[in-house]
Design an enzyme around this catalytic site. Structure first.
Site: not given
Ligand code: NAD
Length: 427
Positions: A11, A247, A249-250, A257, A317
């Site tokens: 940040v 939305l 799925a995984g 965070c 991610k």
């Protein structure tokens, strides 16, 4: 304007580079001399697409000044942004020690009135706490909340193209002055009070996490009734009231965070005598979703012990090297405990993962190397490079052609055409 930024993490550094690009002079504080020397050379301390070039450009324009000198930095201008970490404590509450330390240091060193703008995610009431600490200095400070909504992996884009900027303060004129810092950014600008701004951040993250846990439960139900969760999500997302985002799925949400903010909001509510029943369920579903990967692994391989398993992706991610609360790390640890030989690959996050994973885990320098002799390949991060792999080549390298796509990243038809046994989430 002259602005000081405390903290040069995800940040802090994005804020520093973003504000400099808007034309401001920025003094960014990092307490470690070696890190400041690196930053001064334009080397960022983590992976974030586009941030390195933005930093170099602004260093060249002399818009950014890195320093370890807190005292000098905070007295340069009138605005001080706090961008320090607020990691979770063992009970889920946010650890505010870094924020408090910064507030104490400002109290000690400030030679004039300042606007203290908090960008760290902090529980409601932290602004007041900072105000109390600062009251020990003879000058008058204005405390402002300006929560950050960036998403790692696309943080630079998020800085300039935001859905909104929220500024919370007691005094609307003060809030407007802070909002003027972002004058060049065209977006919705919302001014509110301090407590409301602090809660907007937690509520936003908790709501996004809720959407993810919701679609994961739908995915699990899809498997029982023969529906396809990606199609269900697509159909749902066409409704403007629902929107198509978050939305997917995984294997559940992760990162620095969502997990910490959901837990912190739950604890914050409990601390105020309110039981946040929905968030309890969101957390439970998320934990179970990670476990589901192990259940599916056992179904595919029968016995995990002694089997070679490949995990592609370590970061929480795509497009980041951040492994904080990454589902991949949990899954690898469980597989290792069950006696599997685990081979892993990630294009950016291996260095960070090596610091937390068992020495038995085999780090590979390519997906191909990771696939050799493997009986199951698990996709744990949605890196786009995994979509482009030459799957027939991967299949030849593997001992058994099993894929468990934890991110629903690949195309079932194509994989099955190549002869893989393809298992996804909610399909
Ligand atoms: P980070 O761990 O990447 O960076 C924290 C920075 O604070 C580091 O540079 C560290 O050296 C510095 N720091 C800690 N204590 C300090 C002190 N006393 N004085 C000076 N510097 C100090 O954390 P981050 O991901 O940038 O997150 C910062 C805050 O922003 C957190 O509250 C987080 O919840 C919130 N946030 C993060 C994201 C994200 O995607 N990373 C998005 C929105 C909000």
């Amino acid at each position: 304007m002259k602005i000081t930024v405390i903290g040069t993490g995800y940040v802090g550094l994005v804020t520093t580079c973003g504000l400099a690009s808007l034309g401001h002079q920025v003094w960014a504080v990092n307490r470690t001399p070696a890190k400041v020397r690196k930053l001064e050379k334009g080397q960022i301390l983590f992976y974030e697409p586009g941030l390195g070039s933005l930093l170099k450009k602004n260093l060249k324009n002399r818009k950014i000044h890195f320093t370890t000198n807190f005292k000098e930095a905070i007295n340069k201008g009138n605005f001080v942004f706090i961008c320090v970490g607020t990691p979770p404590l063992a009970d889920g509450r946010a650890d505010l020690s870094a924020v408090k330390k910064v507030a104490k240091d400002i109290t000690r060193y400030a030679k004039k009135p300042l606007m203290i703008i908090n960008k760290s995610t902090v529980p409601v009431g932290t602004g007041r706490l900072v105000e109390k600490i600062l009251a020990k200095n003879s000058h008058k400070f204005n405390i402002v909340s300006c929560p950050e909504f960036l998403s790692e992996g696309k943080a630079v884009k998020d800085f300039f193209h935001r859905d909104r900027i929220v500024v919370g303060a007691d005094n609307k004129l003060v809030a407007q002055k802070v909002m003027n810092i972002f004058k060049k950014i065209k977006t919705v600008k919302m001014i509110t009070d301090l407590e409301t701004a602090e809660l907007i951040k937690y509520s936003s993250n908790a709501f996004l996490a809720t959407k993810i846990s919701f679609i994961n439960e739908i995915a699990n139900f899809c498997e029982l009734v023969g529906a396809d969760v990606d199609e269900v999500a697509k159909g749902m997302g066409l409704d403007k009231r629902i929107a198509p985002y978050s939305l997917k799925a995984g294997i559940g949400y992760g990162g620095s965070c969502f997990p910490k903010d959901v837990k912190a909001l739950k604890q914050m509510a409990a601390g105020n005598g309110y039981e946040f029943k929905l968030l309890k369920a969101v957390i439970k579903v998320n934990n179970l979703q990670r476990r589901l990967v192990i259940k599916k692994t056992k179904e595919i391989l029968n016995n995990v012990k002694g089997k070679t398993i490949t995990v592609l992706g370590l970061a929480f991610k795509n497009d980041t090297d951040d492994i904080r609360e990454s589902a991949a790390i949990d899954i690898i640890n469980w597989l290792n405990k069950l006696g599997a030989k685990v081979k892993v690959f990630d294009p950016k996050a291996s260095k960070n993962a090596k610091k937390v994973l068992n020495s038995k885990i085999i780090f590979c320098s390519s997906p191909k190397e990771a696939a050799v002799k493997s009986q199951l390949l698990i996709i744990a991060t949605e890196w786009s490079m995994f979509k482009q792999l030459k799957w027939p080549v991967i299949k030849k390298l593997m001992k058994k052609p099993n894929i468990l796509d934890g991110k629903n990243l690949l195309d079932r038809k194509t994989l099955e055409k190549y002869g893989f046994n393809y298992v996804a989430m909610g399909k």
